[in-house]
Scaffold this active site. Structure first.
Site, PDB file in Angstrom:
ATOM      1  N   ARG A   1     -21.327   2.537 -21.602  1.00  0.00           N
ATOM      2  CA  ARG A   1     -21.889   3.534 -20.685  1.00  0.00           C
ATOM      3  C   ARG A   1     -21.342   4.919 -21.047  1.00  0.00           C
ATOM      4  O   ARG A   1     -20.269   5.017 -21.645  1.00  0.00           O
ATOM      5  CB  ARG A   1     -21.451   3.167 -19.265  1.00  0.00           C
ATOM      6  CG  ARG A   1     -22.579   3.083 -18.293  1.00  0.00           C
ATOM      7  CD  ARG A   1     -22.142   2.425 -17.029  1.00  0.00           C
ATOM      8  NE  ARG A   1     -21.091   3.168 -16.329  1.00  0.00           N
ATOM      9  CZ  ARG A   1     -20.541   2.759 -15.213  1.00  0.00           C
ATOM     10  NH1 ARG A   1     -20.919   1.615 -14.676  1.00  0.00           N
ATOM     11  NH2 ARG A   1     -19.603   3.457 -14.621  1.00  0.00           N
TER      12      ARG A   1
ATOM     13  N   ARG B   1     -18.874  -1.934 -22.647  1.00  0.00           N
ATOM     14  CA  ARG B   1     -20.059  -1.735 -21.814  1.00  0.00           C
ATOM     15  C   ARG B   1     -21.030  -0.693 -22.363  1.00  0.00           C
ATOM     16  O   ARG B   1     -22.229  -0.740 -22.079  1.00  0.00           O
ATOM     17  CB  ARG B   1     -19.601  -1.265 -20.418  1.00  0.00           C
ATOM     18  CG  ARG B   1     -19.906  -2.232 -19.363  1.00  0.00           C
ATOM     19  CD  ARG B   1     -19.334  -1.985 -18.018  1.00  0.00           C
ATOM     20  NE  ARG B   1     -18.859  -0.674 -17.666  1.00  0.00           N
ATOM     21  CZ  ARG B   1     -18.386  -0.387 -16.446  1.00  0.00           C
ATOM     22  NH1 ARG B   1     -18.336  -1.326 -15.536  1.00  0.00           N
ATOM     23  NH2 ARG B   1     -17.951   0.813 -16.165  1.00  0.00           N
TER      24      ARG B   1
ATOM     25  N   ARG C   1     -14.211   4.810  -1.949  1.00  0.00           N
ATOM     26  CA  ARG C   1     -13.254   5.076  -3.018  1.00  0.00           C
ATOM     27  C   ARG C   1     -12.143   5.999  -2.559  1.00  0.00           C
ATOM     28  O   ARG C   1     -11.233   6.286  -3.354  1.00  0.00           O
ATOM     29  CB  ARG C   1     -13.981   5.732  -4.187  1.00  0.00           C
ATOM     30  CG  ARG C   1     -14.375   4.784  -5.323  1.00  0.00           C
ATOM     31  CD  ARG C   1     -15.105   5.633  -6.344  1.00  0.00           C
ATOM     32  NE  ARG C   1     -15.124   5.122  -7.680  1.00  0.00           N
ATOM     33  CZ  ARG C   1     -16.120   4.416  -8.207  1.00  0.00           C
ATOM     34  NH1 ARG C   1     -17.133   4.055  -7.472  1.00  0.00           N
ATOM     35  NH2 ARG C   1     -16.079   4.067  -9.479  1.00  0.00           N
TER      36      ARG C   1
ATOM     37  N   LYS D   1     -16.859  -5.926 -10.212  1.00  0.00           N
ATOM     38  CA  LYS D   1     -17.496  -5.731  -8.900  1.00  0.00           C
ATOM     39  C   LYS D   1     -19.024  -5.755  -9.002  1.00  0.00           C
ATOM     40  O   LYS D   1     -19.685  -6.384  -8.186  1.00  0.00           O
ATOM     41  CB  LYS D   1     -17.118  -4.372  -8.284  1.00  0.00           C
ATOM     42  CG  LYS D   1     -15.639  -4.147  -8.085  1.00  0.00           C
ATOM     43  CD  LYS D   1     -15.391  -2.846  -7.343  1.00  0.00           C
ATOM     44  CE  LYS D   1     -15.847  -1.600  -8.069  1.00  0.00           C
ATOM     45  NZ  LYS D   1     -15.024  -1.220  -9.235  1.00  0.00           N
TER      46      LYS D   1
ATOM     47  N   ARG E   1     -10.599   7.668 -15.391  1.00  0.00           N
ATOM     48  CA  ARG E   1     -11.119   6.884 -14.266  1.00  0.00           C
ATOM     49  C   ARG E   1     -10.034   5.966 -13.707  1.00  0.00           C
ATOM     50  O   ARG E   1      -9.948   5.760 -12.498  1.00  0.00           O
ATOM     51  CB  ARG E   1     -12.355   6.085 -14.694  1.00  0.00           C
ATOM     52  CG  ARG E   1     -13.510   7.018 -15.061  1.00  0.00           C
ATOM     53  CD  ARG E   1     -14.680   6.261 -15.594  1.00  0.00           C
ATOM     54  NE  ARG E   1     -15.324   5.530 -14.524  1.00  0.00           N
ATOM     55  CZ  ARG E   1     -15.887   4.355 -14.660  1.00  0.00           C
ATOM     56  NH1 ARG E   1     -15.887   3.752 -15.820  1.00  0.00           N
ATOM     57  NH2 ARG E   1     -16.445   3.769 -13.638  1.00  0.00           N
TER      58      ARG E   1
END
Ligand code: AMP
Length: 213
Positions: free
Chosen positions: A153, A151, A114, A39, A164
């Site tokens: 993060r 990633r 969300r 996204k 998540r």
């Protein structure tokens, strides 16, 4: 109306018609999908291409945490654990952002809504502004894990990724059904190379825009 001459009525009608004709439908886009669906990348490409702002609630929150603002201290632990920040806070953040003049011609939302209450609040905020087009990106779960793990993060370690994804299926996936019921969502395969996904997003959006006019 009684004192208006025919020509002034025509002029008024013409003005109305002209104004309607040159007013493009705003590009209000929501990119929806699980964490790791791409996204953020697609939102960047779309925003740049159409010269409209990308509004990423995750980026806004990370910035708040980084700056140590009041909101940052409230949301830090929730984010690090992979949970969702409360609806009231998120809705007021987004409402304030959508009030900024740079969103007048459209925007791309990444990471919002969300939850169902967030989706309902967004509908209310945009009721007089052309509503929203939702594009959902699907992606295989093993691909999600591969992308997130790469990633680096803070909320991308294996335990938090799992959390998540669980939060996504529990709280966020029902939002897709909410939009589906309104016939307001296009689902695209997000497993493909990013250029192909970007092209399908453009095509889907143009199709929607044309069907509205
Ligand atoms: P993201 O960058 O979109 O993956 O968001 C990172 C984190 O920020 C999420 O895991 C949540 O903790 C929080 N967050 C971002 N957007 C929202 C939202 N719309 N509602 C609740 N929490 C959010």
């Amino acid at each position: 109306m009684e004192n208006l001459s025919v020509s002034s009525v025509r002029r008024t009608q013409l003005r109305v018609v002209t104004r309607t004709a040159i007013q493009p439908v705003p590009l209000n886009l929501v990119l929806f999908g699980p964490p790791g669906a791409g996204k953020g990348t697609q939102a960047d490409l779309f925003a740049e291409h159409h010269r409209i702002p990308k509004i990423s609630t995750g980026d806004m929150l990370r910035k708040a945490v980084h700056e140590g603002s009041r909101i940052g201290t409230i949301v830090r632990d929730t984010m690090n654990n992979g949970g969702l920040v409360g609806d009231d806070l998120m809705i007021s953040l987004v409402a304030e952002r959508l009030d900024q003049p740079d969103t007048a011609k459209g925007f791309v939302l990444d990471g919002f809504p969300r939850t169902i209450p967030q989706a309902a609040a967004l509908d209310a905020l945009l009721a007089e502004r052309g509503g929203v087009t939702v594009i959902a990106l699907t992606v295989h779960v093993d691909e999600v894990i591969r992308r997130l793990a790469g990633r680096g993060r803070a909320d991308d370690d294996a335990y938090v990724i799992k959390e998540r994804l669980a939060v996504y299926s529990r709280d966020t996936e029902p939002v897709l059904e909410y939009y589906r019921r309104r016939g307001a969502v296009t689902v695209l395969d997000g497993n493909r190379p990013l250029e192909d996904v970007a092209e399908s997003i453009e095509r889907a959006l143009m199709k929607k825009q044309n069907s509205r006019t």
